[in-house]
Design a protein around this motif. Structure first.
Motif, PDB file in Angstrom:
ATOM      1  N   PRO A 111      -6.974   4.972  29.723  1.00 53.66           N
ATOM      2  CA  PRO A 111      -5.887   3.985  29.302  1.00 53.66           C
ATOM      3  C   PRO A 111      -4.960   4.301  28.077  1.00 53.66           C
ATOM      4  O   PRO A 111      -5.240   5.461  27.491  1.00 53.66           O
ATOM      5  CB  PRO A 111      -6.959   2.766  28.797  1.00 53.66           C
ATOM      6  N   ILE A 112      -3.940   3.647  28.080  1.00 48.10           N
ATOM      7  CA  ILE A 112      -3.148   3.577  26.803  1.00 48.10           C
ATOM      8  C   ILE A 112      -3.679   2.801  25.717  1.00 48.10           C
ATOM      9  O   ILE A 112      -3.705   1.538  25.961  1.00 48.10           O
ATOM     10  CB  ILE A 112      -1.744   3.841  27.013  1.00 48.10           C
ATOM     11  N   LYS A 113      -3.756   3.062  24.519  1.00 56.43           N
ATOM     12  CA  LYS A 113      -4.477   2.475  23.320  1.00 56.43           C
ATOM     13  C   LYS A 113      -3.500   2.215  22.137  1.00 56.43           C
ATOM     14  O   LYS A 113      -2.848   3.043  21.514  1.00 56.43           O
ATOM     15  CB  LYS A 113      -5.909   3.055  23.080  1.00 56.43           C
ATOM     16  N   LEU A 114      -3.817   0.800  21.366  1.00 57.15           N
ATOM     17  CA  LEU A 114      -3.011   0.710  20.564  1.00 57.15           C
ATOM     18  C   LEU A 114      -4.130   0.377  19.208  1.00 57.15           C
ATOM     19  O   LEU A 114      -4.907  -0.198  19.560  1.00 57.15           O
ATOM     20  CB  LEU A 114      -2.110  -0.435  20.641  1.00 57.15           C
ATOM     21  N   GLN A 115      -3.669   0.991  17.939  1.00 59.12           N
ATOM     22  CA  GLN A 115      -4.690   0.851  16.926  1.00 59.12           C
ATOM     23  C   GLN A 115      -4.605   0.078  16.018  1.00 59.12           C
ATOM     24  O   GLN A 115      -3.386  -0.462  15.412  1.00 59.12           O
ATOM     25  CB  GLN A 115      -4.446   2.239  16.223  1.00 59.12           C
ATOM     26  N   GLY A 154       0.758  -1.162  -0.033  1.00 55.34           N
ATOM     27  CA  GLY A 154      -0.041  -0.088   0.039  1.00 55.34           C
ATOM     28  C   GLY A 154       0.781   1.153  -0.049  1.00 55.34           C
ATOM     29  O   GLY A 154       2.106   1.302  -0.160  1.00 55.34           O
ATOM     30  N   SER A 155       0.209   2.310   0.134  1.00 57.70           N
ATOM     31  CA  SER A 155       0.745   3.801   0.250  1.00 57.70           C
ATOM     32  C   SER A 155       0.046   4.662   0.793  1.00 57.70           C
ATOM     33  O   SER A 155      -1.130   4.411   1.314  1.00 57.70           O
ATOM     34  CB  SER A 155       1.090   4.205  -1.347  1.00 57.70           C
ATOM     35  N   GLY A 156       0.703   5.741   1.347  1.00 59.64           N
ATOM     36  CA  GLY A 156       0.102   6.740   2.282  1.00 59.64           C
ATOM     37  C   GLY A 156      -0.262   6.303   3.308  1.00 59.64           C
ATOM     38  O   GLY A 156       0.298   5.539   4.158  1.00 59.64           O
ATOM     39  N   GLN A 157      -1.711   6.540   3.782  1.00 57.65           N
ATOM     40  CA  GLN A 157      -1.917   5.956   5.150  1.00 57.65           C
ATOM     41  C   GLN A 157      -2.232   4.798   5.184  1.00 57.65           C
ATOM     42  O   GLN A 157      -2.692   3.977   6.276  1.00 57.65           O
ATOM     43  CB  GLN A 157      -3.380   7.129   5.432  1.00 57.65           C
ATOM     44  N   ALA A 158      -2.492   3.925   4.057  1.00 55.49           N
ATOM     45  CA  ALA A 158      -2.852   2.628   3.877  1.00 55.49           C
ATOM     46  C   ALA A 158      -1.739   1.891   4.019  1.00 55.49           C
ATOM     47  O   ALA A 158      -1.550   0.501   3.192  1.00 55.49           O
ATOM     48  CB  ALA A 158      -3.556   2.371   2.733  1.00 55.49           C
ATOM     49  N   ARG A 159      -0.267   2.244   4.439  1.00 56.06           N
ATOM     50  CA  ARG A 159       0.736   1.388   4.490  1.00 56.06           C
ATOM     51  C   ARG A 159       1.258   1.387   6.010  1.00 56.06           C
ATOM     52  O   ARG A 159       2.048   2.321   6.191  1.00 56.06           O
ATOM     53  CB  ARG A 159       1.895   2.009   3.457  1.00 56.06           C
ATOM     54  N   GLY A 160       1.176   0.095   6.549  1.00 54.86           N
ATOM     55  CA  GLY A 160       1.657  -0.011   8.049  1.00 54.86           C
ATOM     56  C   GLY A 160       1.271   1.009   9.098  1.00 54.86           C
ATOM     57  O   GLY A 160       1.702   1.561   9.793  1.00 54.86           O
ATOM     58  N   ASN A 161      -0.190   1.513   8.886  1.00 53.87           N
ATOM     59  CA  ASN A 161      -0.654   2.297   9.738  1.00 53.87           C
ATOM     60  C   ASN A 161      -1.350   1.583  11.190  1.00 53.87           C
ATOM     61  O   ASN A 161      -2.034   0.584  11.196  1.00 53.87           O
ATOM     62  CB  ASN A 161      -1.846   2.761   9.264  1.00 53.87           C
ATOM     63  N   SER A 162      -0.732   2.373  12.278  1.00 52.66           N
ATOM     64  CA  SER A 162      -1.188   1.857  13.782  1.00 52.66           C
ATOM     65  C   SER A 162      -1.256   3.277  14.399  1.00 52.66           C
ATOM     66  O   SER A 162      -1.464   4.112  13.882  1.00 52.66           O
ATOM     67  CB  SER A 162      -0.266   0.774  13.956  1.00 52.66           C
ATOM     68  N   GLY A 163      -1.008   3.038  15.500  1.00 51.72           N
ATOM     69  CA  GLY A 163      -1.068   4.261  16.337  1.00 51.72           C
ATOM     70  C   GLY A 163      -1.018   4.094  17.788  1.00 51.72           C
ATOM     71  O   GLY A 163      -1.419   2.930  18.128  1.00 51.72           O
ATOM     72  N   VAL A 164      -0.571   4.822  18.705  1.00 52.88           N
ATOM     73  CA  VAL A 164      -0.674   4.738  20.069  1.00 52.88           C
ATOM     74  C   VAL A 164      -1.420   6.126  20.527  1.00 52.88           C
ATOM     75  O   VAL A 164      -0.874   7.109  20.419  1.00 52.88           O
ATOM     76  CB  VAL A 164       0.884   4.623  20.934  1.00 52.88           C
ATOM     77  N   PHE A 165      -2.487   5.715  21.121  1.00 55.54           N
ATOM     78  CA  PHE A 165      -3.267   6.720  21.812  1.00 55.54           C
ATOM     79  C   PHE A 165      -2.893   7.038  23.050  1.00 55.54           C
ATOM     80  O   PHE A 165      -2.920   6.153  24.152  1.00 55.54           O
ATOM     81  CB  PHE A 165      -4.924   6.597  21.691  1.00 55.54           C
ATOM     82  N   LEU A 166      -2.339   8.185  23.448  1.00 49.97           N
ATOM     83  CA  LEU A 166      -1.563   8.490  24.739  1.00 49.97           C
ATOM     84  C   LEU A 166      -2.842   8.731  25.846  1.00 49.97           C
ATOM     85  O   LEU A 166      -2.284   8.464  26.918  1.00 49.97           O
ATOM     86  CB  LEU A 166      -0.826   9.699  24.347  1.00 49.97           C
ATOM     87  N   ALA A 167      -4.010   8.669  25.215  1.00 54.53           N
ATOM     88  CA  ALA A 167      -4.951   8.683  26.288  1.00 54.53           C
ATOM     89  C   ALA A 167      -6.440   8.202  25.585  1.00 54.53           C
ATOM     90  O   ALA A 167      -6.724   8.830  24.567  1.00 54.53           O
ATOM     91  CB  ALA A 167      -5.465  10.017  27.169  1.00 54.53           C
ATOM     92  N   SER A 168      -6.885   7.155  25.854  1.00 52.07           N
ATOM     93  CA  SER A 168      -8.085   6.671  25.003  1.00 52.07           C
ATOM     94  C   SER A 168      -9.117   6.987  25.892  1.00 52.07           C
ATOM     95  O   SER A 168      -9.599   6.688  27.058  1.00 52.07           O
ATOM     96  CB  SER A 168      -8.070   5.111  25.281  1.00 52.07           C
ATOM     97  N   THR A 169      -9.996   8.043  25.213  1.00 47.41           N
ATOM     98  CA  THR A 169     -11.109   8.536  25.977  1.00 47.41           C
ATOM     99  C   THR A 169     -12.501   8.255  25.434  1.00 47.41           C
ATOM    100  O   THR A 169     -13.557   8.584  25.925  1.00 47.41           O
ATOM    101  CB  THR A 169     -11.291  10.445  25.664  1.00 47.41           C
ATOM    102  N   GLY A 170     -12.345   6.966  24.669  1.00 45.98           N
ATOM    103  CA  GLY A 170     -13.536   6.499  24.497  1.00 45.98           C
ATOM    104  C   GLY A 170     -13.321   5.390  23.333  1.00 45.98           C
ATOM    105  O   GLY A 170     -12.278   4.738  22.980  1.00 45.98           O
ATOM    106  N   PRO A 171     -14.568   4.859  22.666  1.00 46.20           N
ATOM    107  CA  PRO A 171     -14.488   3.726  21.750  1.00 46.20           C
ATOM    108  C   PRO A 171     -13.833   4.089  20.499  1.00 46.20           C
ATOM    109  O   PRO A 171     -13.607   5.284  20.443  1.00 46.20           O
ATOM    110  CB  PRO A 171     -16.040   3.247  21.597  1.00 46.20           C
ATOM    111  N   GLY A 172     -13.492   3.062  19.774  1.00 44.50           N
ATOM    112  CA  GLY A 172     -12.954   3.430  18.343  1.00 44.50           C
ATOM    113  C   GLY A 172     -11.550   4.031  18.494  1.00 44.50           C
ATOM    114  O   GLY A 172     -10.725   3.800  19.371  1.00 44.50           O
TER     115      GLY A 172
END
Ligand code: MG
Length: 265
Positions: free
Chosen positions: A239-243, A121-139
């Motif tokens: 919480p800390i969240k992984l995408q 893939g390319s752009g945002q569709a290439r190895g996308n994840s993320g760490v949410f430093l504070a998870s304030t809700g679902p999704g």
């Protein structure tokens, strides 16, 4: 009769025009993309060894290669169902985002991540994840520090690896190539809210990517959003969240995740 028909037609026309105008004015993802200036590339030193550095003595270990007792599924708080094998944690896109059982305010976080060598893939569709430093809700609710394959992969700069998503591009691009382990070291200062929910002081973040400073006490404008301007919603600890990002490229892996809680407001 003829007048009434004409009036109805005029009213319908106005309605159509209004609807088209509303669609044209609706916020779009592209509105909050920043494409320049492109952060300069800085090549980090050699990647960490196969057995990366052990956590310090006062750290709370969130993942040491053995299991996911510290993590739950964001969607229903059931046991986290990502894959653990050979000491490595790999995203399960079907299982969705996972987050820590415990909640945190201010902290220092270390985490290592790896884009697979067969990334597509390319752009945002290439190895996308993320760490949410504070998870304030679902999704994807919360404050995302972007994880992405940003080694020779163009995208909007406030969405590349190390960006505070759609708020702050990284100061430099310190990405390693797919297949190599990368490290984030994060100092997170949570936002402070008054009893009535008003913002007293904004969230701040400092980030090292592969040992290189990429966010220097950056001040956040609110939660990171895909569409629209950031907004603050009061919380005290989170919480800390992984995408688990929905793109079709092969999933990323993580290892050696630990946190040190810090005193603060
Ligand atoms: Mg992401």
């Amino acid at each position: 009769m003829r007048t009434r028909t004409w009036l109805s037609a005029a009213a319908a026309g106005l309605l159509l025009f209004g609807a088209a105008y509303a669609v044209a004015q609706a916020p779009k993802p592209q509105d909050t993309e920043q494409w320049t200036p492109v952060p300069p590339i800085v090549t980090p030193g050699p990647p960490p060894s196969e057995t990366s550095a052990a956590p310090p003595s006062d750290a709370l270990v969130l993942f040491d290669g053995k299991g996911l007792d510290q993590w739950v599924a964001t969607r229903d708080k059931s046991p986290a169902a990502w894959t653990v094998a050979d000491g490595i944690l790999t995203v399960s896109k079907a299982a969705g985002n996972i987050e820590t059982r415990r909640s945190f305010r201010n902290y220092q976080l270390h985490l290592e991540w790896r884009v697979p060598t067969d990334v597509t893939g390319s752009g945002q569709a290439r190895g996308n994840s993320g760490v949410f430093l504070a998870s304030t809700g679902p999704g994807d609710a919360g404050y995302e520090l972007q994880i992405l394959d940003s080694y020779r992969n163009e995208t909007y700069v406030n969405g590349q690896a190390g960006s505070v998503y759609k708020q702050h591009p990284p100061l430099v691009n310190a990405s390693r190539r797919p297949g190599e382990w990368q490290a984030y070291d994060v100092i997170w200062t949570a936002p402070v809210f008054a009893a009535d929910g008003a913002l007293k002081s904004p969230a701040r973040v400092t980030v090292l990517h592969n040992g290189i400073l990429i966010q220097n006490d950056a001040v956040l404008a609110g939660e990171t959003l895909y569409i629209g301007k950031p907004v603050y919603r009061p919380y005290t600890s989170a919480p800390i969240k992984l995408q688990a990002h929905g793109d079709p490229s092969p999933p990323l892996s993580f290892r050696n995740i630990w946190v040190r809680e810090l005193a603060g407001p």
